[in-house]
Design a protein around this motif. Structure first.
Motif, PDB file in Angstrom:
ATOM      1  N   PRO A 305      -4.660  -2.317  13.948  1.00  0.00           N
ATOM      2  CA  PRO A 305      -3.724  -1.193  13.775  1.00  0.00           C
ATOM      3  C   PRO A 305      -2.379  -1.571  13.153  1.00  0.00           C
ATOM      4  O   PRO A 305      -1.606  -0.673  12.790  1.00  0.00           O
ATOM      5  CB  PRO A 305      -3.524  -0.679  15.217  1.00  0.00           C
ATOM      6  N   VAL A 306      -2.077  -2.870  13.034  1.00  0.00           N
ATOM      7  CA  VAL A 306      -0.831  -3.282  12.369  1.00  0.00           C
ATOM      8  C   VAL A 306      -0.825  -2.794  10.923  1.00  0.00           C
ATOM      9  O   VAL A 306       0.218  -2.438  10.367  1.00  0.00           O
ATOM     10  CB  VAL A 306      -0.657  -4.812  12.442  1.00  0.00           C
ATOM     11  N   ILE A 307      -2.007  -2.759  10.297  1.00  0.00           N
ATOM     12  CA  ILE A 307      -2.125  -2.317   8.899  1.00  0.00           C
ATOM     13  C   ILE A 307      -2.237  -0.802   8.904  1.00  0.00           C
ATOM     14  O   ILE A 307      -3.281  -0.237   9.242  1.00  0.00           O
ATOM     15  CB  ILE A 307      -3.350  -2.946   8.218  1.00  0.00           C
ATOM     16  N   THR A 308      -1.159  -0.135   8.535  1.00  0.00           N
ATOM     17  CA  THR A 308      -1.132   1.328   8.612  1.00  0.00           C
ATOM     18  C   THR A 308      -1.470   2.010   7.299  1.00  0.00           C
ATOM     19  O   THR A 308      -1.903   3.162   7.290  1.00  0.00           O
ATOM     20  CB  THR A 308       0.253   1.809   9.072  1.00  0.00           C
ATOM     21  N   HIS A 309      -1.253   1.334   6.170  1.00  0.00           N
ATOM     22  CA  HIS A 309      -1.474   1.954   4.864  1.00  0.00           C
ATOM     23  C   HIS A 309      -2.082   0.943   3.904  1.00  0.00           C
ATOM     24  O   HIS A 309      -1.684  -0.228   3.887  1.00  0.00           O
ATOM     25  CB  HIS A 309      -0.165   2.477   4.266  1.00  0.00           C
ATOM     26  N   ARG A 310      -3.010   1.431   3.067  1.00  0.00           N
ATOM     27  CA  ARG A 310      -3.652   0.608   2.046  1.00  0.00           C
ATOM     28  C   ARG A 310      -3.615   1.374   0.724  1.00  0.00           C
ATOM     29  O   ARG A 310      -4.004   2.551   0.671  1.00  0.00           O
ATOM     30  CB  ARG A 310      -5.098   0.287   2.437  1.00  0.00           C
ATOM     31  N   PHE A 311      -3.151   0.714  -0.321  1.00  0.00           N
ATOM     32  CA  PHE A 311      -3.015   1.341  -1.627  1.00  0.00           C
ATOM     33  C   PHE A 311      -3.720   0.502  -2.680  1.00  0.00           C
ATOM     34  O   PHE A 311      -3.885  -0.717  -2.530  1.00  0.00           O
ATOM     35  CB  PHE A 311      -1.536   1.467  -2.018  1.00  0.00           C
ATOM     36  N   SER A 312      -4.076   1.153  -3.770  1.00  0.00           N
ATOM     37  CA  SER A 312      -4.604   0.441  -4.918  1.00  0.00           C
ATOM     38  C   SER A 312      -3.448  -0.197  -5.683  1.00  0.00           C
ATOM     39  O   SER A 312      -2.282   0.168  -5.508  1.00  0.00           O
ATOM     40  CB  SER A 312      -5.368   1.394  -5.835  1.00  0.00           C
ATOM     41  N   GLY A 314      -2.708   0.208  -8.746  1.00  0.00           N
ATOM     42  CA  GLY A 314      -2.068   1.208  -9.592  1.00  0.00           C
ATOM     43  C   GLY A 314      -1.043   2.050  -8.872  1.00  0.00           C
ATOM     44  O   GLY A 314      -0.180   2.669  -9.515  1.00  0.00           O
ATOM     45  N   ASP A 315      -1.113   2.089  -7.537  1.00  0.00           N
ATOM     46  CA  ASP A 315      -0.163   2.859  -6.727  1.00  0.00           C
ATOM     47  C   ASP A 315       0.910   1.972  -6.108  1.00  0.00           C
ATOM     48  O   ASP A 315       1.451   2.278  -5.047  1.00  0.00           O
ATOM     49  CB  ASP A 315      -0.912   3.592  -5.607  1.00  0.00           C
ATOM     50  N   VAL A 316       1.245   0.868  -6.777  1.00  0.00           N
ATOM     51  CA  VAL A 316       2.136  -0.116  -6.172  1.00  0.00           C
ATOM     52  C   VAL A 316       3.505   0.463  -5.826  1.00  0.00           C
ATOM     53  O   VAL A 316       4.062   0.161  -4.766  1.00  0.00           O
ATOM     54  CB  VAL A 316       2.254  -1.361  -7.085  1.00  0.00           C
ATOM     55  N   ASN A 317       4.090   1.304  -6.687  1.00  0.00           N
ATOM     56  CA  ASN A 317       5.410   1.848  -6.381  1.00  0.00           C
ATOM     57  C   ASN A 317       5.362   2.831  -5.216  1.00  0.00           C
ATOM     58  O   ASN A 317       6.272   2.850  -4.382  1.00  0.00           O
ATOM     59  CB  ASN A 317       6.011   2.506  -7.623  1.00  0.00           C
ATOM     60  N   ARG A 318       4.304   3.617  -5.143  1.00  0.00           N
ATOM     61  CA  ARG A 318       4.157   4.512  -3.988  1.00  0.00           C
ATOM     62  C   ARG A 318       3.965   3.703  -2.711  1.00  0.00           C
ATOM     63  O   ARG A 318       4.455   4.085  -1.633  1.00  0.00           O
ATOM     64  CB  ARG A 318       2.975   5.455  -4.213  1.00  0.00           C
ATOM     65  N   ALA A 319       3.285   2.569  -2.812  1.00  0.00           N
ATOM     66  CA  ALA A 319       3.119   1.699  -1.645  1.00  0.00           C
ATOM     67  C   ALA A 319       4.472   1.174  -1.166  1.00  0.00           C
ATOM     68  O   ALA A 319       4.757   1.164   0.044  1.00  0.00           O
ATOM     69  CB  ALA A 319       2.194   0.534  -2.000  1.00  0.00           C
ATOM     70  N   PHE A 320       5.330   0.738  -2.096  1.00  0.00           N
ATOM     71  CA  PHE A 320       6.651   0.254  -1.715  1.00  0.00           C
ATOM     72  C   PHE A 320       7.486   1.369  -1.101  1.00  0.00           C
ATOM     73  O   PHE A 320       8.200   1.158  -0.113  1.00  0.00           O
ATOM     74  CB  PHE A 320       7.358  -0.339  -2.943  1.00  0.00           C
ATOM     75  N   GLU A 321       7.426   2.567  -1.664  1.00  0.00           N
ATOM     76  CA  GLU A 321       8.176   3.689  -1.116  1.00  0.00           C
ATOM     77  C   GLU A 321       7.705   4.031   0.291  1.00  0.00           C
ATOM     78  O   GLU A 321       8.512   4.344   1.176  1.00  0.00           O
ATOM     79  CB  GLU A 321       8.028   4.900  -2.043  1.00  0.00           C
ATOM     80  N   THR A 322       6.405   3.945   0.529  1.00  0.00           N
ATOM     81  CA  THR A 322       5.851   4.205   1.859  1.00  0.00           C
ATOM     82  C   THR A 322       6.319   3.155   2.855  1.00  0.00           C
ATOM     83  O   THR A 322       6.665   3.470   4.005  1.00  0.00           O
ATOM     84  CB  THR A 322       4.310   4.227   1.789  1.00  0.00           C
ATOM     85  N   ALA A 323       6.336   1.898   2.433  1.00  0.00           N
ATOM     86  CA  ALA A 323       6.792   0.830   3.320  1.00  0.00           C
ATOM     87  C   ALA A 323       8.261   0.979   3.682  1.00  0.00           C
ATOM     88  O   ALA A 323       8.676   0.644   4.804  1.00  0.00           O
ATOM     89  CB  ALA A 323       6.540  -0.525   2.664  1.00  0.00           C
ATOM     90  N   GLY A 327       9.482   7.036   8.302  1.00  0.00           N
ATOM     91  CA  GLY A 327       9.011   8.363   8.657  1.00  0.00           C
ATOM     92  C   GLY A 327       7.552   8.593   8.304  1.00  0.00           C
ATOM     93  O   GLY A 327       6.924   9.543   8.785  1.00  0.00           O
ATOM     94  N   THR A 328       7.002   7.746   7.456  1.00  0.00           N
ATOM     95  CA  THR A 328       5.584   7.825   7.111  1.00  0.00           C
ATOM     96  C   THR A 328       4.692   7.220   8.190  1.00  0.00           C
ATOM     97  O   THR A 328       3.464   7.305   8.101  1.00  0.00           O
ATOM     98  CB  THR A 328       5.308   7.084   5.790  1.00  0.00           C
ATOM     99  N   GLY A 329       5.310   6.593   9.195  1.00  0.00           N
ATOM    100  CA  GLY A 329       4.526   5.882  10.208  1.00  0.00           C
ATOM    101  C   GLY A 329       4.131   4.491   9.783  1.00  0.00           C
ATOM    102  O   GLY A 329       3.310   3.841  10.437  1.00  0.00           O
ATOM    103  N   SER A 330       4.737   3.990   8.709  1.00  0.00           N
ATOM    104  CA  SER A 330       4.320   2.699   8.170  1.00  0.00           C
ATOM    105  C   SER A 330       4.771   1.530   9.034  1.00  0.00           C
ATOM    106  O   SER A 330       5.856   1.549   9.623  1.00  0.00           O
ATOM    107  CB  SER A 330       4.867   2.520   6.751  1.00  0.00           C
ATOM    108  N   ILE A 331       3.928   0.535   9.099  1.00  0.00           N
ATOM    109  CA  ILE A 331       4.282  -0.769   9.668  1.00  0.00           C
ATOM    110  C   ILE A 331       3.955  -1.821   8.603  1.00  0.00           C
ATOM    111  O   ILE A 331       4.822  -2.267   7.876  1.00  0.00           O
ATOM    112  CB  ILE A 331       3.571  -1.031  11.001  1.00  0.00           C
ATOM    113  N   LYS A 332       2.693  -2.177   8.453  1.00  0.00           N
ATOM    114  CA  LYS A 332       2.320  -3.085   7.372  1.00  0.00           C
ATOM    115  C   LYS A 332       1.569  -2.295   6.306  1.00  0.00           C
ATOM    116  O   LYS A 332       0.524  -1.699   6.568  1.00  0.00           O
ATOM    117  CB  LYS A 332       1.448  -4.228   7.879  1.00  0.00           C
ATOM    118  N   VAL A 333       2.129  -2.302   5.117  1.00  0.00           N
ATOM    119  CA  VAL A 333       1.526  -1.657   3.960  1.00  0.00           C
ATOM    120  C   VAL A 333       0.932  -2.749   3.079  1.00  0.00           C
ATOM    121  O   VAL A 333       1.592  -3.738   2.783  1.00  0.00           O
ATOM    122  CB  VAL A 333       2.562  -0.831   3.175  1.00  0.00           C
ATOM    123  N   GLN A 334      -0.319  -2.564   2.719  1.00  0.00           N
ATOM    124  CA  GLN A 334      -0.997  -3.544   1.876  1.00  0.00           C
ATOM    125  C   GLN A 334      -1.520  -2.911   0.591  1.00  0.00           C
ATOM    126  O   GLN A 334      -1.751  -1.692   0.535  1.00  0.00           O
ATOM    127  CB  GLN A 334      -2.175  -4.182   2.625  1.00  0.00           C
TER     128      GLN A 334
END
Length: 339
Positions: A305-312, A314-323, A327-334
């Motif tokens: 459960p530490v890994i809360t979000h996984r992105f491709s 191509g979605d690298v900038n959205r991944a950084f914004e989520t991390a 408020g997105t509930g993010s902890i570890k974004v990969q």
């Protein structure tokens, strides 16, 4: 080969180029997953990023897809990367303190990193994981390794009391690291609801919204070991000294900016030890990273459960914004090129 690289505005571009060829002693990984670290986020947050064209990412796991002729690794097997490239012959390296080598580079900082389909890595810094092990969990090995070393340097005694300040990925993973080192009670501060929930899941005995609430609950001099994970411009070393028991140890895992206030009189009165922990090393009977990958396998289900979000990729900038946005509930974004 596609890779994410910093541009001049502090965000990342996905670029395309030839796959790199491994030099002597190196291997090429097909990246399974790469985590976003707080150090990566710092540049993104402030619109500076890293050097334009540089490829970040040091929380890496992947499958060996090509090796130099002098390397003996199993192609196709999953490995976790210990992302330090050092000189291997100085006094620090010869004693296992390659984390102190003056010529070290971090894969993802001084050398191209794992936010890419493929990455070159020193072969002797790869740690095997069993067939079928999850590549995303394998990429947790780097932050967990930081915590394993921190717990070891913290001199946690059997049934010792540990207080952790901060509940980012490093703070949260310091919970199982402290328990594995023998802690009898672990307390932590956590600002966000998802952090508090996960802290309890990982084994924290008590969770507090902030440091003052923790101090109010347990008082001055509670913990034999205090692990500080906030850094930045915080004054958390003052809080750590308050929480530390006489003769206790404060482990500094957070990276501070500029001059950091330290309460000298409290350190004197309690005879406290402040120890900085830098990455991981091999200065004991077993390397920090070997201990880490063993713990990772032992606790795989609990750590998922530490890994809360996984992105491709191509979605690298959205991944950084989520991390960045808790408020997105993010902890570890990969990020995974396989998605």
């Amino acid at each position: 080969m596609k890779a994410a690289a910093w541009n001049t505005t502090g965000s990342l571009d996905v670029i395309d180029g030839p796959a790199p060829e491994p030099p002597p002693g190196w291997a090429r990984l097909a990246v399974a997953a790469c985590g976003i670290c707080g150090s990566d986020l710092h540049g993104f947050r402030h619109g500076r990023g890293g050097q334009a064209g540089h490829q970040p990412g040091h929380e890496v796991a992947g499958f060996v897809d090509k090796v130099n002729a002098d390397v003996d690794l199993t192609e196709g097997a999953l490995y976790a990367l210990e992302p330090i490239d050092s000189c291997n012959h100085c006094g620090h390296c010869s004693t296992g303190h390659y984390n102190r080598c003056r010529n070290r580079r971090l894969i993802g900082a001084g050398a191209p990193g794992g936010l890419a389909e493929q990455v070159l890595v020193p072969a002797h810094r790869l740690h095997p994981l069993p067939d079928g092990f999850d590549g995303h969990l394998a990429a947790l090995s780097e932050p967990l390794g930081v915590c394993v070393r921190g717990a070891r340097l913290g001199r946690i005694g059997f049934a010792g009391r540990v207080a952790i300040i901060g509940a980012g990925t490093i703070g949260l993973l310091s919970i199982p690291a402290a328990l594995a080192a023998g802690a009898g009670e672990v307390l932590i501060t956590a600002r966000h609801p998802q952090q508090r929930e996960l802290a309890r899941h990982l084994g924290a005995h008590q969770v507090f919204a902030d440091t003052q609430s923790l101090v109010d609950a347990v008082g001055n001099g509670y913990a034999e070991t205090v692990i500080e994970t906030v850094g930045g411009e915080a004054d958390t070393l003052i809080d750590a000294a308050t929480l530390a028991a006489p003769g206790g140890t404060i482990v500094k895992l957070g990276i501070f900016m500029g001059t950091t206030p330290i309460p000298s009189l409290v350190f004197f009165d309690k005879e406290l030890t402040l120890v900085a922990s830098n990455c991981y090393a091999f200065d004991g009977a077993v390397s920090d990273f070997a201990m880490t990958t063993a713990l990772l396998q032992q606790l795989a289900d609990k750590l998922e459960p530490v890994i809360t979000h996984r992105f491709s990729l191509g979605d690298v900038n959205r991944a950084f914004e989520t991390a960045l946005d808790k408020g997105t509930g993010s902890i570890k974004v990969q990020i995974s090129p396989l998605l």
